[in-house]
Design a protein around this motif. Sequence first.
Motif, PDB file in Angstrom:
ATOM      1  N   VAL A  66       0.997  -1.169   0.052  1.00 36.19           N
ATOM      2  CA  VAL A  66       0.053   0.079  -0.159  1.00 36.19           C
ATOM      3  C   VAL A  66       0.804   1.174   0.034  1.00 36.19           C
ATOM      4  O   VAL A  66       1.638   1.540   0.939  1.00 36.19           O
ATOM      5  CB  VAL A  66      -1.143   0.132   1.158  1.00 36.19           C
ATOM      6  CG1 VAL A  66      -1.867   1.140   1.075  1.00 36.19           C
ATOM      7  CG2 VAL A  66      -1.736  -1.308   1.142  1.00 36.19           C
ATOM      8  N   GLN A  67       0.852   2.015  -0.949  1.00 38.08           N
ATOM      9  CA  GLN A  67       1.800   3.408  -1.187  1.00 38.08           C
ATOM     10  C   GLN A  67       0.699   4.523  -0.326  1.00 38.08           C
ATOM     11  O   GLN A  67      -0.280   4.754  -1.274  1.00 38.08           O
ATOM     12  CB  GLN A  67       1.924   3.433  -2.557  1.00 38.08           C
ATOM     13  CG  GLN A  67       2.803   4.648  -2.892  1.00 38.08           C
ATOM     14  CD  GLN A  67       4.390   4.393  -2.347  1.00 38.08           C
ATOM     15  OE1 GLN A  67       4.873   3.300  -2.629  1.00 38.08           O
ATOM     16  NE2 GLN A  67       4.908   5.384  -1.629  1.00 38.08           N
ATOM     17  N   LEU A  73      -7.759   6.749   1.015  1.00 36.73           N
ATOM     18  CA  LEU A  73      -8.948   6.550   2.159  1.00 36.73           C
ATOM     19  C   LEU A  73      -8.788   5.335   2.718  1.00 36.73           C
ATOM     20  O   LEU A  73      -8.333   4.449   2.274  1.00 36.73           O
ATOM     21  CB  LEU A  73     -10.251   6.636   1.182  1.00 36.73           C
ATOM     22  CG  LEU A  73     -10.494   7.951   0.391  1.00 36.73           C
ATOM     23  CD1 LEU A  73     -11.706   7.523  -0.547  1.00 36.73           C
ATOM     24  CD2 LEU A  73     -10.856   9.075   1.005  1.00 36.73           C
ATOM     25  N   PRO A  74      -9.466   5.370   4.067  1.00 38.12           N
ATOM     26  CA  PRO A  74      -9.353   4.190   5.075  1.00 38.12           C
ATOM     27  C   PRO A  74      -9.806   3.199   4.225  1.00 38.12           C
ATOM     28  O   PRO A  74      -9.452   1.975   4.330  1.00 38.12           O
ATOM     29  CB  PRO A  74     -10.283   4.650   6.085  1.00 38.12           C
ATOM     30  CG  PRO A  74     -10.152   6.111   6.063  1.00 38.12           C
ATOM     31  CD  PRO A  74     -10.020   6.584   4.632  1.00 38.12           C
ATOM     32  N   ALA A  75     -10.892   3.090   3.384  1.00 43.10           N
ATOM     33  CA  ALA A  75     -11.627   2.144   2.760  1.00 43.10           C
ATOM     34  C   ALA A  75     -10.493   1.358   1.711  1.00 43.10           C
ATOM     35  O   ALA A  75     -10.496   0.244   1.286  1.00 43.10           O
ATOM     36  CB  ALA A  75     -12.750   2.331   2.057  1.00 43.10           C
ATOM     37  N   ASP A  76      -9.587   2.310   1.149  1.00 42.25           N
ATOM     38  CA  ASP A  76      -8.624   1.810   0.334  1.00 42.25           C
ATOM     39  C   ASP A  76      -7.478   0.698   0.802  1.00 42.25           C
ATOM     40  O   ASP A  76      -6.935  -0.054   0.156  1.00 42.25           O
ATOM     41  CB  ASP A  76      -7.778   2.748  -0.225  1.00 42.25           C
ATOM     42  CG  ASP A  76      -8.426   3.929  -1.262  1.00 42.25           C
ATOM     43  OD1 ASP A  76      -9.433   3.578  -1.845  1.00 42.25           O
ATOM     44  OD2 ASP A  76      -8.111   4.953  -1.083  1.00 42.25           O
ATOM     45  N   GLY A  97     -10.059  -5.305   1.041  1.00 42.73           N
ATOM     46  CA  GLY A  97      -8.918  -4.542   0.798  1.00 42.73           C
ATOM     47  C   GLY A  97      -7.608  -5.360   0.986  1.00 42.73           C
ATOM     48  O   GLY A  97      -7.625  -6.367   1.281  1.00 42.73           O
ATOM     49  N   PRO A  98      -6.571  -4.405   0.784  1.00 47.90           N
ATOM     50  CA  PRO A  98      -5.169  -5.089   0.686  1.00 47.90           C
ATOM     51  C   PRO A  98      -4.774  -5.517   2.223  1.00 47.90           C
ATOM     52  O   PRO A  98      -3.729  -6.398   2.368  1.00 47.90           O
ATOM     53  CB  PRO A  98      -4.190  -3.956  -0.019  1.00 47.90           C
ATOM     54  CG  PRO A  98      -5.015  -2.896   0.148  1.00 47.90           C
ATOM     55  CD  PRO A  98      -6.357  -3.259   0.046  1.00 47.90           C
ATOM     56  N   GLU A 108       5.786   4.573   3.120  1.00 42.44           N
ATOM     57  CA  GLU A 108       5.773   5.866   3.399  1.00 42.44           C
ATOM     58  C   GLU A 108       4.666   6.101   4.002  1.00 42.44           C
ATOM     59  O   GLU A 108       3.617   6.863   3.501  1.00 42.44           O
ATOM     60  CB  GLU A 108       6.073   6.690   1.830  1.00 42.44           C
ATOM     61  CG  GLU A 108       7.269   6.498   1.456  1.00 42.44           C
ATOM     62  CD  GLU A 108       7.451   7.661   0.059  1.00 42.44           C
ATOM     63  OE1 GLU A 108       8.275   8.508   0.386  1.00 42.44           O
ATOM     64  OE2 GLU A 108       7.066   7.410  -0.684  1.00 42.44           O
ATOM     65  N   ILE A 109       4.212   5.480   5.247  1.00 47.44           N
ATOM     66  CA  ILE A 109       3.147   5.449   6.110  1.00 47.44           C
ATOM     67  C   ILE A 109       2.827   7.034   6.453  1.00 47.44           C
ATOM     68  O   ILE A 109       1.692   7.433   6.702  1.00 47.44           O
ATOM     69  CB  ILE A 109       3.149   4.655   7.180  1.00 47.44           C
ATOM     70  CG1 ILE A 109       1.681   4.459   7.855  1.00 47.44           C
ATOM     71  CG2 ILE A 109       4.395   5.049   8.065  1.00 47.44           C
ATOM     72  CD1 ILE A 109       1.797   3.451   8.827  1.00 47.44           C
TER      73      ILE A 109
END
Length: 325
Positions: A66-67, A73-76, A97-98, A108-109
């Motif tokens: 997850v980049q 968005l949170p749902a992403d 989701g992932p 890069e959180i």
Amino acid sequence: MTARNEILSLGNRIGQSIIGQDVMVERLLLGLLANGHLLVEGLPGLAKARAIKSLAKHLSSDLSRVQFTPDLLPADITGSEIYFSEGGKGEFKFQQGPIFANLILADEINRAPAKVQSALLEAMEERQVTVGGKSYPLPDLFMVMATQNPIEQEGTYPLPEAQLDRFLMHVEVGYPDEESEAAIMRLNRDEENAAHGDSPHRAQERLDPEAVFGARKEIGKVTVSEPVEKYIVALVFATRYPDRYDKDLGKLVQVGVSPRGVIGLDKVSRSYAWLRGRDYVTPDDVKAVVNDVFRHRLILSYDAHASNTSADQVIDRITELVAVS
């Protein structure tokens, strides 16, 4: 082959493609064995993402990357309920989701706002995701490795303390030495040749996750003597009440390590001892990993920042002052 030999073999295979970063590879194994999450900090190009990709390559597991970006968005991350219509009837179904993978690379959180970062909190702590009032369990083998850049702070969002505390270890990655740098060039050439078909491709053997679960059972039997237990607790309390040991040290610490810190130090110390073939923990095992476990849990004072004192310097001073009972 014993569980320890299988894990050591896994580390060796990862190390063949992550050159000059032995500490990071070892911490990656420790996080896997201790069933915790890692926050890895280092400059670009130091094989942070490559490390967990290599782990997924040699371990029978799913990897999701997850980049993190400001528009995420949170749902992403968690997934969401999607309306499906068939035969004139419609219903909402949850689309994963992932986050529903074994290994998660949160790249890069600190590029995403706190609302998105908080989407990881429940997953990291409870090992589940709740969407639409319903909870969905995550896989038994589940580890988050988040990365961040230590020097590029423009347009970033510092991680909340509550989320930092969920990470078992905060690993700092530095530059490799000259010999390793040359080996990295040669490795890159070999990989390019292999990609062009100039070198024979060999199928990689992947470790069964049951070996990891078996290793965790053995680590659960590693003993911690009462003096070592007291030493671990004393280190934690020294971060909370540093002025008991040194008045100058007391001026550098604003908030000490949380109870998750003592649990984490116990877990990582036992895993570290097990990797070295022992069924008991020594004070040296504790000292070897205490910086990684405490580094992100200490909140330094204004005086510390003004004097350019790092968390590692404070932890090193604490380990000098706290004696084994």
